[in-house]
Design a protein around this motif. Structure first.
Motif, PDB file in Angstrom:
ATOM      1  N   VAL A  15     -36.547  10.385  -4.157  1.00 22.86           N
ATOM      2  CA  VAL A  15     -35.317  11.013  -3.684  1.00 22.86           C
ATOM      3  C   VAL A  15     -35.535  11.490  -2.252  1.00 22.86           C
ATOM      4  CG1 VAL A  15     -33.647  12.855  -4.070  1.00 22.86           C
ATOM      5  CG2 VAL A  15     -34.707  11.714  -6.020  1.00 22.86           C
ATOM      6  N   THR A  16     -34.821  10.889  -1.315  1.00 20.61           N
ATOM      7  CA  THR A  16     -34.991  11.202   0.100  1.00 20.61           C
ATOM      8  C   THR A  16     -33.830  12.060   0.604  1.00 20.61           C
ATOM      9  OG1 THR A  16     -33.792   9.246   0.848  1.00 20.61           O
ATOM     10  CG2 THR A  16     -36.151   8.986   0.378  1.00 20.61           C
ATOM     11  N   ARG A  17     -33.931  12.470   1.844  1.00 23.37           N
ATOM     12  CA  ARG A  17     -32.859  13.255   2.462  1.00 23.37           C
ATOM     13  C   ARG A  17     -31.572  12.441   2.564  1.00 23.37           C
ATOM     14  NH1 ARG A  17     -35.888  16.370   7.514  1.00 23.37           N
ATOM     15  NH2 ARG A  17     -37.300  17.635   6.224  1.00 23.37           N
ATOM     16  N   PHE A  18     -31.706  11.136   2.742  1.00 26.00           N
ATOM     17  CA  PHE A  18     -30.512  10.279   2.798  1.00 26.00           C
ATOM     18  C   PHE A  18     -29.773  10.301   1.469  1.00 26.00           C
ATOM     19  CE2 PHE A  18     -28.505   6.058   2.297  1.00 26.00           C
ATOM     20  CZ  PHE A  18     -27.576   6.153   3.326  1.00 26.00           C
ATOM     21  N   HIS A  19     -30.512  10.266   0.367  1.00 24.42           N
ATOM     22  CA  HIS A  19     -29.883  10.331  -0.956  1.00 24.42           C
ATOM     23  C   HIS A  19     -29.186  11.673  -1.160  1.00 24.42           C
ATOM     24  CE1 HIS A  19     -33.285   7.356  -1.967  1.00 24.42           C
ATOM     25  NE2 HIS A  19     -32.176   6.671  -1.718  1.00 24.42           N
ATOM     26  N   LEU A  20     -29.834  12.733  -0.725  1.00 28.31           N
ATOM     27  CA  LEU A  20     -29.206  14.055  -0.833  1.00 28.31           C
ATOM     28  C   LEU A  20     -27.984  14.153   0.062  1.00 28.31           C
ATOM     29  CD1 LEU A  20     -32.390  16.330  -0.884  1.00 28.31           C
ATOM     30  CD2 LEU A  20     -30.984  15.597  -2.826  1.00 28.31           C
ATOM     31  N   LEU A  21     -27.990  13.446   1.198  1.00 28.34           N
ATOM     32  CA  LEU A  21     -26.829  13.426   2.084  1.00 28.34           C
ATOM     33  C   LEU A  21     -25.631  12.770   1.378  1.00 28.34           C
ATOM     34  CD1 LEU A  21     -25.441  13.792   4.829  1.00 28.34           C
ATOM     35  CD2 LEU A  21     -26.428  11.589   5.512  1.00 28.34           C
ATOM     36  N   ILE A  22     -25.880  11.665   0.685  1.00 29.43           N
ATOM     37  CA  ILE A  22     -24.793  11.006  -0.057  1.00 29.43           C
ATOM     38  C   ILE A  22     -24.234  11.956  -1.110  1.00 29.43           C
ATOM     39  CG2 ILE A  22     -24.193   9.076  -1.561  1.00 29.43           C
ATOM     40  CD1 ILE A  22     -26.378   7.454  -0.218  1.00 29.43           C
ATOM     41  N   PHE A  23     -25.116  12.663  -1.796  1.00 33.53           N
ATOM     42  CA  PHE A  23     -24.683  13.623  -2.810  1.00 33.53           C
ATOM     43  C   PHE A  23     -23.858  14.742  -2.174  1.00 33.53           C
ATOM     44  CE2 PHE A  23     -25.809  17.373  -5.586  1.00 33.53           C
ATOM     45  CZ  PHE A  23     -24.995  16.993  -6.647  1.00 33.53           C
ATOM     46  N   SER A  24     -24.284  15.209  -0.999  1.00 37.78           N
ATOM     47  CA  SER A  24     -23.544  16.264  -0.305  1.00 37.78           C
ATOM     48  C   SER A  24     -22.166  15.788   0.125  1.00 37.78           C
ATOM     49  CB  SER A  24     -24.339  16.724   0.921  1.00 37.78           C
ATOM     50  OG  SER A  24     -25.595  17.237   0.550  1.00 37.78           O
ATOM     51  N   VAL A  25     -22.078  14.533   0.557  1.00 39.15           N
ATOM     52  CA  VAL A  25     -20.779  13.969   0.935  1.00 39.15           C
ATOM     53  C   VAL A  25     -19.843  13.949  -0.264  1.00 39.15           C
ATOM     54  CG1 VAL A  25     -19.613  11.850   1.665  1.00 39.15           C
ATOM     55  CG2 VAL A  25     -21.666  12.618   2.866  1.00 39.15           C
ATOM     56  N   THR A  26     -20.370  13.565  -1.420  1.00 40.07           N
ATOM     57  CA  THR A  26     -19.560  13.542  -2.638  1.00 40.07           C
ATOM     58  C   THR A  26     -19.058  14.940  -2.991  1.00 40.07           C
ATOM     59  OG1 THR A  26     -20.847  11.677  -3.471  1.00 40.07           O
ATOM     60  CG2 THR A  26     -19.509  12.868  -5.078  1.00 40.07           C
ATOM     61  N   LEU A  27     -19.926  15.932  -2.864  1.00 37.81           N
ATOM     62  CA  LEU A  27     -19.509  17.308  -3.150  1.00 37.81           C
ATOM     63  C   LEU A  27     -18.442  17.768  -2.155  1.00 37.81           C
ATOM     64  CD1 LEU A  27     -22.921  19.045  -3.997  1.00 37.81           C
ATOM     65  CD2 LEU A  27     -21.182  18.191  -5.572  1.00 37.81           C
ATOM     66  N   SER A  28     -18.572  17.344  -0.904  1.00 33.96           N
ATOM     67  CA  SER A  28     -17.573  17.716   0.098  1.00 33.96           C
ATOM     68  C   SER A  28     -16.220  17.075  -0.217  1.00 33.96           C
ATOM     69  CB  SER A  28     -18.052  17.271   1.486  1.00 33.96           C
ATOM     70  OG  SER A  28     -19.268  17.910   1.830  1.00 33.96           O
ATOM     71  N   ILE A  29     -16.242  15.807  -0.597  1.00 29.82           N
ATOM     72  CA  ILE A  29     -14.999  15.131  -0.980  1.00 29.82           C
ATOM     73  C   ILE A  29     -14.372  15.827  -2.179  1.00 29.82           C
ATOM     74  CG2 ILE A  29     -14.019  12.977  -1.860  1.00 29.82           C
ATOM     75  CD1 ILE A  29     -16.230  11.501  -0.327  1.00 29.82           C
ATOM     76  N   THR A  30     -15.211  16.227  -3.138  1.00 26.72           N
ATOM     77  CA  THR A  30     -14.718  16.925  -4.325  1.00 26.72           C
ATOM     78  C   THR A  30     -14.049  18.240  -3.956  1.00 26.72           C
ATOM     79  OG1 THR A  30     -16.521  15.948  -5.622  1.00 26.72           O
ATOM     80  CG2 THR A  30     -15.366  17.824  -6.586  1.00 26.72           C
ATOM     81  N   ALA A  31     -14.671  18.979  -3.034  1.00 29.13           N
ATOM     82  CA  ALA A  31     -14.104  20.253  -2.608  1.00 29.13           C
ATOM     83  C   ALA A  31     -12.749  20.057  -1.932  1.00 29.13           C
ATOM     84  CB  ALA A  31     -15.069  20.964  -1.666  1.00 29.13           C
ATOM     85  N   VAL A  32     -12.656  19.037  -1.087  1.00 33.25           N
ATOM     86  CA  VAL A  32     -11.382  18.750  -0.422  1.00 33.25           C
ATOM     87  C   VAL A  32     -10.319  18.370  -1.444  1.00 33.25           C
ATOM     88  CG1 VAL A  32     -10.209  17.200   1.184  1.00 33.25           C
ATOM     89  CG2 VAL A  32     -12.486  18.084   1.741  1.00 33.25           C
ATOM     90  N   ALA A  33     -10.710  17.565  -2.440  1.00 31.57           N
ATOM     91  CA  ALA A  33      -9.765  17.144  -3.475  1.00 31.57           C
ATOM     92  C   ALA A  33      -9.271  18.330  -4.299  1.00 31.57           C
ATOM     93  CB  ALA A  33     -10.418  16.105  -4.384  1.00 31.57           C
ATOM     94  N   VAL A  34     -10.161  19.257  -4.604  1.00 31.86           N
ATOM     95  CA  VAL A  34      -9.763  20.448  -5.363  1.00 31.86           C
ATOM     96  C   VAL A  34      -8.741  21.264  -4.567  1.00 31.86           C
ATOM     97  CG1 VAL A  34     -10.587  22.659  -6.262  1.00 31.86           C
ATOM     98  CG2 VAL A  34     -11.865  20.569  -6.733  1.00 31.86           C
ATOM     99  N   LEU A  35      -8.927  21.325  -3.259  1.00 32.79           N
ATOM    100  CA  LEU A  35      -8.009  22.090  -2.411  1.00 32.79           C
ATOM    101  C   LEU A  35      -6.682  21.366  -2.175  1.00 32.79           C
ATOM    102  CD1 LEU A  35     -10.532  23.420   0.279  1.00 32.79           C
ATOM    103  CD2 LEU A  35      -9.491  24.713  -1.594  1.00 32.79           C
ATOM    104  N   ARG A  36      -6.717  20.043  -2.095  1.00 27.55           N
ATOM    105  CA  ARG A  36      -5.525  19.288  -1.726  1.00 27.55           C
ATOM    106  C   ARG A  36      -4.729  18.757  -2.916  1.00 27.55           C
ATOM    107  NH1 ARG A  36      -5.216  17.084   3.316  1.00 27.55           N
ATOM    108  NH2 ARG A  36      -3.126  16.541   2.562  1.00 27.55           N
ATOM    109  N   VAL A  37      -5.388  18.523  -4.043  1.00 26.69           N
ATOM    110  CA  VAL A  37      -4.714  17.938  -5.213  1.00 26.69           C
ATOM    111  C   VAL A  37      -4.339  19.061  -6.175  1.00 26.69           C
ATOM    112  CG1 VAL A  37      -4.914  16.300  -7.131  1.00 26.69           C
ATOM    113  CG2 VAL A  37      -6.051  15.818  -4.949  1.00 26.69           C
TER     114      VAL A  37
END
Length: 222
Positions: A15-37
């Motif tokens: 598990v590298t920093r790049f993999h954690l970055l992808i996971f962080s992007v997913t969490l960010s998208i989720t947060a935006v969706a919770v706020l917008r949907v």
């Protein structure tokens, strides 16, 4: 005289920093969706004609991708701890991009849910389906034509001892990967719905490695 201390080098991780970055992007998208949907929104997961006959509640749908990614990260972290340094060096070039792909698919799917939730006409999930299908078909071609001990060959915890076993494992795995890719492309073409595509993505990511592992294990013991 000061006593020198020897510090053991840190054990490398899959598990590298790049993999954690992808996971962080997913969490960010989720947060935006919770706020917008809106909380009462239902995602249409499957279409029957022009009507949706399978609906996902917002919170349920948005929780799927982060959960899948968390399981993948934990599984690959545990696998990395279980491997020896020598085995890690042999398989890392295969498992690193495999984990990146496995994490990228749920991230892109989450992005598609966000677009759907805000009422966009851009069908990101179908686009991901076509792209994922192309990757699987390309992977199938690489595996089918892989030579013994080549860079593109499969790496298993157990050895594939003979040239004949190597050929059987890679031809079978390549053929199945190509067929699965064609199936995902067909589901994307007919617009089977985000729910069906999500199941197809999950089955592909889990089923193909299991199939390759079982075939190689069966051949190695034959």
């Amino acid at each position: 005289m000061p006593r020198s201390t020897y510090i053991l080098p840190a054990m490398p991780s899959l598990v590298t920093r790049f993999h954690l970055l992808i996971f962080s992007v997913t969490l960010s998208i989720t947060a935006v969706a919770v706020l917008r949907v809106p909380a009462e929104f239902f995602f249409p997961a499957h279409w029957h004609g022009s009507d949706a006959d399978w609906l996902w509640p917002r919170n349920t749908a948005l929780a799927v991708a982060p959960i899948i990614q968390t399981v993948l990260l934990l599984a690959f972290f545990a696998l990395g701890r279980a491997l020896t340094r020598n085995h890690m060096a042999k398989v890392r070039h295969i498992l690193d991009p495999a984990l990146s792909l496995a994490l990228a698919v749920p991230a892109a799917f989450q992005f598609g849910l966000l677009f759907m939730g805000i009422g966009s006409d851009l069908d990101v999930i179908r686009g991901v389906g076509f792209l994922f299908a192309a990757v699987l078909i390309l992977l199938g071609l690489v595996l089918f034509h892989a030579e013994r001990h080549s860079y593109g060959g499969l790496r298993m915890p157990w050895p594939i001892r003979s040239d004949r076993a190597w050929l059987i494992v890679h031809r079978a795995s390549g053929l199945v990967a190509g067929l699965v890719g064609a199936g995902v492309a067909a589901l994307s073409w007919v617009d089977a719905g985000p729910g069906i595509l999500a199941l197809a993505f999950a089955a592909s990511l889990v089923g193909l490695p299991l199939f390759a592992g079982l075939v190689s294990l069966a051949v190695s013991r034959a």
